[in-house]
Write a protein that holds these residues in place. Structure first.
Motif, PDB file in Angstrom:
ATOM      1  N   LEU A 328       0.817  -1.206   0.000  1.00  0.00           N
ATOM      2  CA  LEU A 328       0.000   0.000   0.000  1.00  0.00           C
ATOM      3  C   LEU A 328       0.859   1.268   0.000  1.00  0.00           C
ATOM      4  O   LEU A 328       0.627   2.186  -0.787  1.00  0.00           O
ATOM      5  CB  LEU A 328      -0.943  -0.003   1.215  1.00  0.00           C
ATOM      6  CG  LEU A 328      -2.151  -0.943   1.108  1.00  0.00           C
ATOM      7  CD1 LEU A 328      -2.887  -1.004   2.434  1.00  0.00           C
ATOM      8  CD2 LEU A 328      -3.094  -0.488   0.005  1.00  0.00           C
ATOM      9  N   LEU A 329       1.829   1.340   0.886  1.00  0.00           N
ATOM     10  CA  LEU A 329       2.704   2.505   0.934  1.00  0.00           C
ATOM     11  C   LEU A 329       3.827   2.327  -0.072  1.00  0.00           C
ATOM     12  O   LEU A 329       4.582   1.359  -0.011  1.00  0.00           O
ATOM     13  CB  LEU A 329       3.270   2.700   2.342  1.00  0.00           C
ATOM     14  CG  LEU A 329       2.246   2.956   3.451  1.00  0.00           C
ATOM     15  CD1 LEU A 329       2.955   3.193   4.781  1.00  0.00           C
ATOM     16  CD2 LEU A 329       1.349   4.137   3.103  1.00  0.00           C
ATOM     17  N   GLU A 330       3.944   3.273  -0.989  1.00  0.00           N
ATOM     18  CA  GLU A 330       4.924   3.161  -2.077  1.00  0.00           C
ATOM     19  C   GLU A 330       6.226   3.855  -1.700  1.00  0.00           C
ATOM     20  O   GLU A 330       6.248   5.041  -1.366  1.00  0.00           O
ATOM     21  CB  GLU A 330       4.342   3.767  -3.356  1.00  0.00           C
ATOM     22  CG  GLU A 330       3.138   2.994  -3.881  1.00  0.00           C
ATOM     23  CD  GLU A 330       2.572   3.603  -5.145  1.00  0.00           C
ATOM     24  OE1 GLU A 330       2.021   2.846  -5.967  1.00  0.00           O
ATOM     25  OE2 GLU A 330       2.676   4.836  -5.318  1.00  0.00           O
ATOM     26  N   LYS A 331       7.299   3.104  -1.775  1.00  0.00           N
ATOM     27  CA  LYS A 331       8.628   3.629  -1.450  1.00  0.00           C
ATOM     28  C   LYS A 331       9.142   4.509  -2.585  1.00  0.00           C
ATOM     29  O   LYS A 331       9.048   4.162  -3.750  1.00  0.00           O
ATOM     30  CB  LYS A 331       9.597   2.466  -1.210  1.00  0.00           C
ATOM     31  CG  LYS A 331      11.033   2.873  -0.949  1.00  0.00           C
ATOM     32  CD  LYS A 331      11.905   1.655  -0.734  1.00  0.00           C
ATOM     33  CE  LYS A 331      13.365   2.021  -0.556  1.00  0.00           C
ATOM     34  NZ  LYS A 331      14.219   0.826  -0.358  1.00  0.00           N
ATOM     35  N   GLN A 361      -0.074  13.207  -2.198  1.00  0.00           N
ATOM     36  CA  GLN A 361      -0.889  12.018  -2.420  1.00  0.00           C
ATOM     37  C   GLN A 361      -1.513  11.551  -1.113  1.00  0.00           C
ATOM     38  O   GLN A 361      -0.922  11.699  -0.034  1.00  0.00           O
ATOM     39  CB  GLN A 361      -0.036  10.892  -3.013  1.00  0.00           C
ATOM     40  CG  GLN A 361      -0.840   9.689  -3.511  1.00  0.00           C
ATOM     41  CD  GLN A 361       0.056   8.606  -4.081  1.00  0.00           C
ATOM     42  OE1 GLN A 361       0.578   7.755  -3.354  1.00  0.00           O
ATOM     43  NE2 GLN A 361       0.253   8.642  -5.401  1.00  0.00           N
ATOM     44  N   PHE A 362      -2.726  11.000  -1.206  1.00  0.00           N
ATOM     45  CA  PHE A 362      -3.307  10.302  -0.059  1.00  0.00           C
ATOM     46  C   PHE A 362      -4.064   9.078  -0.569  1.00  0.00           C
ATOM     47  O   PHE A 362      -4.523   9.017  -1.726  1.00  0.00           O
ATOM     48  CB  PHE A 362      -4.207  11.215   0.781  1.00  0.00           C
ATOM     49  CG  PHE A 362      -5.434  11.751   0.079  1.00  0.00           C
ATOM     50  CD1 PHE A 362      -6.671  11.145   0.230  1.00  0.00           C
ATOM     51  CD2 PHE A 362      -5.358  12.903  -0.694  1.00  0.00           C
ATOM     52  CE1 PHE A 362      -7.800  11.654  -0.387  1.00  0.00           C
ATOM     53  CE2 PHE A 362      -6.480  13.432  -1.318  1.00  0.00           C
ATOM     54  CZ  PHE A 362      -7.707  12.795  -1.157  1.00  0.00           C
ATOM     55  N   LEU A 363      -4.157   8.078   0.293  1.00  0.00           N
ATOM     56  CA  LEU A 363      -4.786   6.810  -0.039  1.00  0.00           C
ATOM     57  C   LEU A 363      -6.166   6.742   0.601  1.00  0.00           C
ATOM     58  O   LEU A 363      -6.363   7.186   1.739  1.00  0.00           O
ATOM     59  CB  LEU A 363      -3.940   5.635   0.464  1.00  0.00           C
ATOM     60  CG  LEU A 363      -2.445   5.635   0.111  1.00  0.00           C
ATOM     61  CD1 LEU A 363      -1.777   4.391   0.682  1.00  0.00           C
ATOM     62  CD2 LEU A 363      -2.242   5.707  -1.388  1.00  0.00           C
ATOM     63  N   VAL A 364      -7.117   6.171  -0.119  1.00  0.00           N
ATOM     64  CA  VAL A 364      -8.453   5.914   0.405  1.00  0.00           C
ATOM     65  C   VAL A 364      -8.694   4.415   0.324  1.00  0.00           C
ATOM     66  O   VAL A 364      -8.616   3.821  -0.753  1.00  0.00           O
ATOM     67  CB  VAL A 364      -9.536   6.667  -0.389  1.00  0.00           C
ATOM     68  CG1 VAL A 364     -10.910   6.414   0.216  1.00  0.00           C
ATOM     69  CG2 VAL A 364      -9.239   8.158  -0.432  1.00  0.00           C
ATOM     70  N   MET A 365      -8.961   3.794   1.484  1.00  0.00           N
ATOM     71  CA  MET A 365      -9.136   2.344   1.568  1.00  0.00           C
ATOM     72  C   MET A 365     -10.425   2.013   2.301  1.00  0.00           C
ATOM     73  O   MET A 365     -10.964   2.869   3.025  1.00  0.00           O
ATOM     74  CB  MET A 365      -7.934   1.730   2.308  1.00  0.00           C
ATOM     75  CG  MET A 365      -6.583   2.019   1.636  1.00  0.00           C
ATOM     76  SD  MET A 365      -5.178   1.987   2.778  1.00  0.00           S
ATOM     77  CE  MET A 365      -5.327   3.599   3.548  1.00  0.00           C
ATOM     78  N   ASP A 366     -10.921   0.790   2.123  1.00  0.00           N
ATOM     79  CA  ASP A 366     -12.063   0.375   2.926  1.00  0.00           C
ATOM     80  C   ASP A 366     -11.566  -0.063   4.301  1.00  0.00           C
ATOM     81  O   ASP A 366     -10.366   0.008   4.603  1.00  0.00           O
ATOM     82  CB  ASP A 366     -12.879  -0.714   2.220  1.00  0.00           C
ATOM     83  CG  ASP A 366     -12.129  -2.041   2.074  1.00  0.00           C
ATOM     84  OD1 ASP A 366     -11.078  -2.226   2.725  1.00  0.00           O
ATOM     85  OD2 ASP A 366     -12.595  -2.897   1.310  1.00  0.00           O
TER      86      ASP A 366
END
Length: 504
Positions: A328-331, A361-366
């Motif tokens: 999920l977190l991209e290096k 950037q931000f991530l949206v997850m369930d």
């Protein structure tokens, strides 16, 4: 009759010469402010730099055209084209814009947008009459200049409409770091003094706000939503023989939680009871923690294999309690500082949000960390600007100050509120010294909604905000402030029906 035509044409020409000279000079004398006003336009934000110069140049060219008798007719056509463009612009503002900004000032600064529209329509009619009389003087056929007038009106109208739709797309979906500030969305309502400057929001429900403080980590502070009744509740965990580094409190529903992460322990208590019990011990070390429900938590860990940050789920009821999703977190550089950020759960949408600190950037997850979207913030820092150095003992340290993009976030339904650290285009540095800026994004699609700022209170910046359907709360220094929403802006701040709104 010919004498009247000549006088009318001259009068119209002189009127527009004076109008455009005054308008262009006033813009030039306060050009920075004019450019900022264009940047805040709901229609032209993305073209502020280009439009701000173009409008002044065109106005001065029209003045020149109207001043030379041989080409006065071209000046009248140009005046009509510009006034039609202004008229369509204001019509779109009033009928299709997400919000109506403040008036842009100038010669008609005391007029509202509707009055501006009427004035511009009168100007269009004057230029049209002037053109008809001028063309009659030159014995030009009516059909010929009629077609010319229609073409000019259509070209001017479609040009503004094109700018509107393309600017809206660029601002909301492909932003070039131009902020659009909502028009006075908040009104300060109430204030209360806190014991110190170190409080943070731990959660809320319909009746109370909950706060914690690192100065008193075993005290849960709560206050009614009207900021009238403050209570301090001591917390007595069942086991405390540990060396904690940063005990934090979180409230969800009828439960509150006490956690650290450097010590793999989580306590849970009920708001209606004094009992505080250990619910997780030695399950996992973590450095970010967000409550999903009474037994499930989103966490960020540092991998024992790679040394990089990873997101995971701690489920106290599952057979295998810890599930980690390393992809999920991209290096980008080191997998630690470049992946740093803030983890948060939105309870309305059951979404988990992770906002990177050093990139746009931000991530949206369930709530099981299934990725829904990778979203972008409006700044242009797509790669973290950090320099990391790995020490001989395996630790990683920054060898130069980083460029921090995003600071703190909060959520309310489909909206995420991000405290930004970067100044956008056409913004005043002086303004940034005296206010904290928040950008609003949707979490169900790539869309920037707008921005607002909260002025510093007694020279203290905002440290945190909490957004509910009814109010926005901010901690500024040792003050807790409550803000009401203006009615016209509540669509940006809520998902349900809000109360206590200020009427426009």
């Amino acid at each position: 009759m010919k004498n009247f035509q000549s006088i009318f044409i001259k009068a119209v020409s002189y009127f527009f010469i004076v109008l455009f000279i005054y308008a262009s000079v006033s813009k030039l004398l306060d050009f920075e402010n004019f450019q900022v006003q264009i940047a805040q336009s709901p229609l032209l934000s993305s073209y502020a730099a280009f439009i701000s110069y173009l409008v002044i140049i065109v106005e001065l060219i029209i003045v020149l055209l109207l001043s030379i008798p041989r080409i006065k007719k071209i000046g009248l056509y140009a005046s009509m084209a510009l006034m039609v463009a202004f008229t369509i612009y204001i019509y779109l503002i009033l009928n299709f814009s997400d919000f109506v900004p403040c008036s842009c000032g100038g010669i008609l600064e005391k007029l509202g947008w509707t009055e501006h529209l009427v004035f511009n329509m009168v100007c269009v009619v004057l230029t049209l009459i002037g053109i008809i009389l001028q063309e009659n003087n030159d014995s030009t056929r009516m059909f010929s200049y009629g077609i010319r007038v229609i073409v000019i009106i259509l070209v001017s109208s479609f040009s503004v409409i094109y700018l509107y739709y393309s600017s809206e797309y660029m601002i909301k979906s492909d932003n070039n770091f131009t902020r659009r500030y909502l028009t006075h969305p908040l009104i300060e309502d109430k204030t209360i003094d806190l014991a110190n400057e170190h409080f943070y929001f731990a959660g809320s429900n319909d009746k109370r706000l909950f706060l914690g403080s690192p100065l008193a980590p075993l005290t849960l502070t709560s206050i009614t939503t009207d900021l009238t009744n403050l209570e301090n509740r001591p917390i007595k965990p069942d086991h405390t023989a540990y060396t904690f580094h940063n005990l934090r409190l979180g409230v969800k529903g009828s439960n509150f939680f006490l956690y650290d992460g450097s010590v793999p322990i989580i306590y849970r208590g009920e708001l209606s009871s004094d009992k505080v019990s250990t619910v997780s011990f030695n399950d996992v070390f973590f450095n970010q923690f967000a409550i999903i429900d009474s037994s499930r938590f989103a966490i960020r860990i540092r991998s024992g294999k790679t040394g990089e940050y990873e997101l995971g789920i701690l489920d106290l009821k599952a057979k295998s309690k810890v599930t980690v999703l390393p992809s999920l977190l991209e290096k980008q550089i080191d997998g630690v500082f470049d992946s740093d950020g803030q983890l948060m759960v939105d309870y309305k949408t059951k979404s988990i949000i992770y906002m990177y600190a050093y990139r746009n950037q931000f991530l949206v997850m369930d709530d099981y960390l299934k990725l829904k979207n990778r979203m972008k913030t409006i700044d242009t820092v797509s790669k973290a600007r950090i320099t990391a150095h790995k020490l001989s003992d395996g630790r990683t340290k920054m060898s130069s100050p980083p460029l921090k993009v995003n600071s703190k976030i909060t959520t309310n339904g489909l909206l995420v509120f991000n405290q930004s650290n970067l100044m956008g285009k056409h913004e005043s540095r002086e303004h940034w010294k005296n206010a904290t800026v928040f950008d609003i994004y949707k979490t169900n699609k790539q869309e920037y909604v707008g921005s607002f700022y909260i002025d510093h209170f007694n020279n203290k910046p905002v440290s945190q905000i909490l957004v509910t359907d009814h109010y926005l709360y901010a901690i500024t220094g040792s003050k807790l402030l409550r803000y009401q929403y203006r009615k016209s802006d509540t669509k940006y701040f809520k998902t349900g029906e809000a109360e206590n709104l200020i009427q426009e």
